[in-house]
Design a protein around this motif. Structure first.
Motif: not given
Length: 122
Positions: A62-64, A74-77, A82-84, A88-90
């Motif tokens: 989360i820190h990353a 208002s857009g994607p962070c 990429e992290k999500l 999901l792959a994990h």
């Protein structure tokens, strides 16, 4: 809002709120009495942290993704998608491993039951 009320509203413990702060995920203002004072923005940030943890993210992960925690923009962070996607792959890999283990246990049960049935028939 004081930490007791903030924790109750978020459905977590005061200890978890302090942990978020100790991990550098939040900076909470303090009143003149030294007590933490949570703003509406702090509550939204803490809720995002809580939700990331609930979906399997560690505080280090989360820190990353700190940019995903703020109310700015208002857009994607930055890096959030990429992290999500990585998470999901994990999770998919873990699920596949569990499915394989489940299948192995079911096969072993079948074999054992067949052996017991054969013994009982004798």
């Amino acid at each position: 809002m004081q930490s007791k009320d903030a924790a109750a509203r978020l459905g977590i413990t005061q200890r978890m709120l302090r942990h978020y702060e100790a991990e550098g995920l939040m900076q909470v203002a303090r009143g003149t009495n030294g007590y933490r004072s949570y703003s509406p923005s702090d509550l939204r940030r803490a809720a995002r942290i809580r939700d990331f943890i609930a979906t399997g993210f560690s505080t280090r992960e989360i820190h990353a993704m700190r940019a995903c925690l703020s109310d700015d923009g208002s857009g994607p962070c930055s890096g959030g998608i990429e992290k999500l996607t990585e998470k999901l792959a994990h999770i998919d890999r873990l699920q596949a491993e569990l499915d394989a283990k489940r299948t192995a246990v079911l096969q072993r049960l079948y074999t054992l039951r067949q052996g017991l049935d054969a013994t009982a028939a004798e």
